[in-house]
Scaffold this active site. Structure first.
Site, PDB file in Angstrom:
ATOM      1  N   GLY A 223       0.816  -1.207   0.000  1.00 37.50           N
ATOM      2  CA  GLY A 223       0.000   0.000   0.000  1.00 37.50           C
ATOM      3  C   GLY A 223       0.847   1.253   0.000  1.00 37.50           C
ATOM      4  O   GLY A 223       0.334   2.371  -0.066  1.00 37.50           O
ATOM      5  N   THR A 224       2.159   1.057   0.037  1.00 39.71           N
ATOM      6  CA  THR A 224       3.074   2.190   0.132  1.00 39.71           C
ATOM      7  C   THR A 224       3.276   2.905  -1.194  1.00 39.71           C
ATOM      8  O   THR A 224       3.758   4.035  -1.216  1.00 39.71           O
ATOM      9  CB  THR A 224       4.455   1.688   0.575  1.00 39.71           C
ATOM     10  OG1 THR A 224       4.873   0.681  -0.356  1.00 39.71           O
ATOM     11  CG2 THR A 224       4.403   1.089   1.969  1.00 39.71           C
TER      12      THR A 224
ATOM     13  N   PRO B 278       6.830  12.023  -4.936  1.00 40.19           N
ATOM     14  CA  PRO B 278       6.242  12.931  -3.948  1.00 40.19           C
ATOM     15  C   PRO B 278       4.776  12.619  -3.638  1.00 40.19           C
ATOM     16  O   PRO B 278       4.327  12.833  -2.507  1.00 40.19           O
ATOM     17  CB  PRO B 278       6.365  14.309  -4.606  1.00 40.19           C
ATOM     18  CG  PRO B 278       7.432  14.163  -5.632  1.00 40.19           C
ATOM     19  CD  PRO B 278       7.414  12.726  -6.080  1.00 40.19           C
TER      20      PRO B 278
ATOM     21  N   GLU C 224       8.192   4.430   8.012  1.00 35.53           N
ATOM     22  CA  GLU C 224       7.663   4.472   9.372  1.00 35.53           C
ATOM     23  C   GLU C 224       7.875   5.788  10.106  1.00 35.53           C
ATOM     24  O   GLU C 224       7.238   6.039  11.129  1.00 35.53           O
ATOM     25  CB  GLU C 224       8.262   3.315  10.175  1.00 35.53           C
ATOM     26  CG  GLU C 224       7.663   1.995   9.740  1.00 35.53           C
ATOM     27  CD  GLU C 224       8.558   0.799  10.005  1.00 35.53           C
ATOM     28  OE1 GLU C 224       8.281   0.069  10.960  1.00 35.53           O
ATOM     29  OE2 GLU C 224       9.528   0.582   9.256  1.00 35.53           O
TER      30      GLU C 224
HETATM   31 MO1  MOS Z   1       7.066  -2.501   9.457  1.00 39.23          MO
HETATM   32  S1  MOS Z   1       6.400  -2.501  11.404  1.00 39.23           S
HETATM   33  O1  MOS Z   1       8.708  -2.916   9.593  1.00 39.23           O
HETATM   34  O2  MOS Z   1       6.137  -3.606   8.631  1.00 39.23           O
END
Ligand code: MOS
Length: 707
Positions: free
Chosen positions: A469-470, A595, A667
């Site tokens: 999903g990133t 972006p 993260e």
């Molecule tokens: Mo992330 S908590 O390293 O999937």
């Protein structure tokens, strides 16, 4: 290597919508549990209703007679698996996934059986009808800061780091903060539940799954079932979120067992409720921070002790003192990570493990120190910018935290802030603003990639990446396009297939960096092979790469992404309600590849921070050990109405050792976000909240200036 290989304007750094976006919004993209298979059977997991004990008997006969039921697997009849092999990163594997191997129940929600039937409904009905007899034993599921069985252990980094005389430096300090902070159990709750289909095909085990790394899952399945790695293929094309929870879990192993026994494809999907028992979670933490500083704010003493919990079957340490090892130095600097083993499921990585809860405590304590000293919270942090890693002693691979604070303060409007708490009103609301710093390790793991020049002039990249999903698939398309000096439209990136060879998992904020490196290596060699007069044969020209050697030669530096978080909140002292009005984050996170998706990733992290600050809390029933409200109705995650204007920006940053300059943005967005909200709540009300989430009842109990 250089970052700008050609004169043509590069794709990296320009905004692109997701290459699979159209497929996703039209439903053409299929998730693991939606893919049809002929002859598919459906397995339903039965979870223990006791917290600890033994299975005495399972009444399988009546269940086997129910419509459509084909088998009931349990410890008495399931295939044996191996459990004695090195797990991911050399650690012991979590035996939670090695289901049905013995009669012990080590925690509530332990998988005790799998009922397989022709339809999911038949499997569910039969699973719910299965009577299991237990021999119950007393359990301990209560996490407390002073638990007698707590002991320091290593996790991410050592158990203890220690330099200087803490008590002497505290005694010599002009101001001291000594405070305890707690964070609750938190659950990943990706939108897409875990689901896997297993089948045997020409002597090979094939698993279609939703995970954060198919090699990871394939490797563990090969180990568990004593198969040659080449005999296992795991695919995971689209993943509806993971947040650390999508590794090897009971459902894949149970599906493989059933497919083996029944000789047909078997699918096992977790329910939302089962995910609370089977998918891992973030441990609660109890943290104590002691800070001592000179009158000008220079830290003389910093102590960060963190306690988290783990299960009795596997050790996972949330390691929440992690940010103190990187963010601030002091003459006396002590950090400790401890765990206590309880009769609960094994916690795991979740959304910035260590740093997310650790930064709540550390960055709240910094705010308390700023208050005591009468120093602006941003100035306090800038006065304590270390020259080198406080614990590692390594130089930083770029830090740029002060640039984040400067840019954030400008955009947020920090300069006009009145530092006094509890003096701003908007009708019934008290208003306040807060800030906090963020950091998260940046790294890369060895990866391989294959890049093919096709006869039609296009290029195909095969890399065992995971896009959870990133937007990783899109980012890699841009990286590949630049590396090949073509427009992104001519590049097709295929991911999520263990047959593509080893690659880093989507975890630890390392995915895009690790995979981009491998693609660059392969693309560079391919370009050399494709001299202008070389005719590409019908099967194409393929070059493979492996970054193991390049990563081994990396310069030793302390490598992190950084950020500055800002929040404005409104607190109603009559109801205890806290609303976040706006949030703003500025990050130094290496080169930003796309972006558009990067902004989504960073603001997504900040939203999780709001959620952590105000909403998320897994609550256990002490009597049964089970969860209250194991569903999205009771376990509230920030929803649309909770999320106001959230802005993410970044400053120029560039990892000096990465071919593209990438650090990682996976993260860092959540780190510090909860502290910024909590610090804003203090600024609004004059009351410190050291226990998350900041629920209305806690706001009311703590009191506030007169309404
Ligand atoms: Mo992330 S908590 O390293 O999937």
């Amino acid at each position: 290597m250089t970052t700008a290989p050609t004169a043509r304007q590069g794709a990296v750094g320009t905004a692109h919508t997701r290459v699979e976006g159209r497929d996703k919004v039209t439903g053409a993209a299929r998730y693991a549990a939606e893919i049809p298979f002929p002859g598919l059977a459906h397995g339903w997991l039965v979870l223990s209703t006791v917290a600890r004990g033994r299975i005495r008997a399972l009444d399988t006969a009546p269940v086997l007679a129910m419509p459509g039921v084909r088998t009931v697997l349990h410890h008495g009849n399931a295939p044996q698996v191996a459990t004695d092999y090195p797990g991911l990163m050399g650690g012991k594997p979590d035996p939670t996934a090695a289901v049905f191997q013995h009669d012990r129940v080590p925690h509530p929600g332990w998988p005790v059986a799998l009922v397989v039937a022709e339809t999911p409904e038949q499997a569910r009905e039969a699973a719910e009808a299965l009577v299991v007899h237990y021999e119950q034993e007393p359990h301990d599921v209560v996490f407390t800061a002073d638990h007698p069985r707590a002991r320091p252990t290593g996790g991410f980094g050592p158990a203890v780091t220690e330099k200087g005389d803490l008590e002497a430096e505290l005694a010599a300090s002009a101001a001291v903060v000594d405070a305890e902070y707690t964070t609750p159990e938190e659950y990943h709750n990706p939108m897409e539940p875990h689901g896997a289909t297993a089948r045997w095909e020409d002597g090979r085990l094939e698993v279609v799954d939703s995970n954060q790394g198919t090699m990871w899952v394939a490797g563990e399945l090969a180990n568990l079932f004593s198969l040659d790695p080449s005999a296992v293929r795991v695919r995971s094309e689209h993943v509806g979120g993971g947040f650390g929870s999508k590794g090897v879990r009971a459902h894949q192993v149970a599906a493989v067992m059933a497919a083996t026994v029944l000789r047909r494809p078997v699918r096992v999907v977790m329910t939302r409720r089962q995910m609370f028992s089977l998918a891992g979670y973030r441990s609660p933490t109890a943290q104590r921070i002691r800070l001592g500083a000179d009158a000008d704010g220079r830290l003389r003493a910093l102590e960060h002790r963190s306690l988290s919990l783990t299960s009795t079957v596997h050790e996972f340490n949330e390691s929440a003192s992690a940010p103190s090892r990187v963010m601030y130095d002091a003459d006396a600097h002590h950090t400790v990570n401890s765990v206590v083993r309880l009769d609960v499921g094994t916690p795991t990585w979740m959304r910035a493990p260590g740093e997310a809860p650790g930064s709540f405590a550390l960055e709240s304590a910094l705010d308390e120190l700023a208050e005591k000293l009468g120093v602006d919270p941003i100035d306090l942090r800038l006065r304590n910018e270390p020259e080198r890693g406080p614990v590692s002693g390594l130089p930083f691979a770029g830090r740029n935290l002060s640039a984040c604070f400067r840019e954030g303060a400008r955009r947020f409007g920090w300069a006009d802030r009145d530092p006094r708490p509890g003096v701003r009103r908007d009708g019934r609301w008290l208003l306040g603003t807060g800030t906090a710093a963020a950091s998260f390790p940046a790294g890369a793991g060895p990866s391989t990639a294959a890049v093919t020049a096709e006869a039609d002039g296009s290029f195909t990249v095969r890399i065992n990446a995971a896009d959870i999903g990133t937007g990783a698939r899109t980012a890699l398309t841009l990286v590949a396009a630049d590396a090949l000096d073509v427009v992104p439209d001519r590049v097709r990136v295929r991911i999520g297939d263990s047959d593509f060879g080893p690659a880093m998992i989507a975890g630890g904020s390392t995915g895009t960096r690790s995979w981009s490196w491998a693609i660059r290596l392969a693309a560079a060699e391919l370009r050399e092979r494709l001299a202008p007069d070389v005719r590409v044969p019908p099967e194409g020209v393929t070059v493979r790469s492996d970054t193991t050697a390049a990563l081994g030669a990396l310069t030793q530096r302390e490598r992190h992404s950084y950020g500055a978080q800002f929040a404005e909140v409104a607190v109603d002292p009559a109801t205890g309600e806290v609303r976040v009005r706006r949030m703003l984050g500025v990050f130094a996170a290496g080169r930003i590849v796309n972006p558009l998706t990067a902004r989504g990733q960073l603001t997504g992290g900040m939203v999780w921070g709001i959620s952590m600050a105000l909403h998320e809390e897994g609550v256990r029933d002490r009597a049964t050990g089970g969860h209250y409200g194991a569903d999205l109705a009771s376990y509230h995650v920030a929803a649309h109405a909770d999320v106001p204007a959230v802005e993410a920006h970044w400053v120029d940053d560039h990892d000096p050792d990465d071919p593209v300059g990438i650090k990682g943005i996976g993260e860092v967005g959540i780190v510090g976000a909860a502290a910024a909200v909590a610090n804003a709540v203090w600024h609004a009300t004059g009351v410190r909240h050291r226990h998350l989430p900041i629920r209305p009842d806690r706001v009311l109990l703590a009191g506030a200036p007169d309404a």
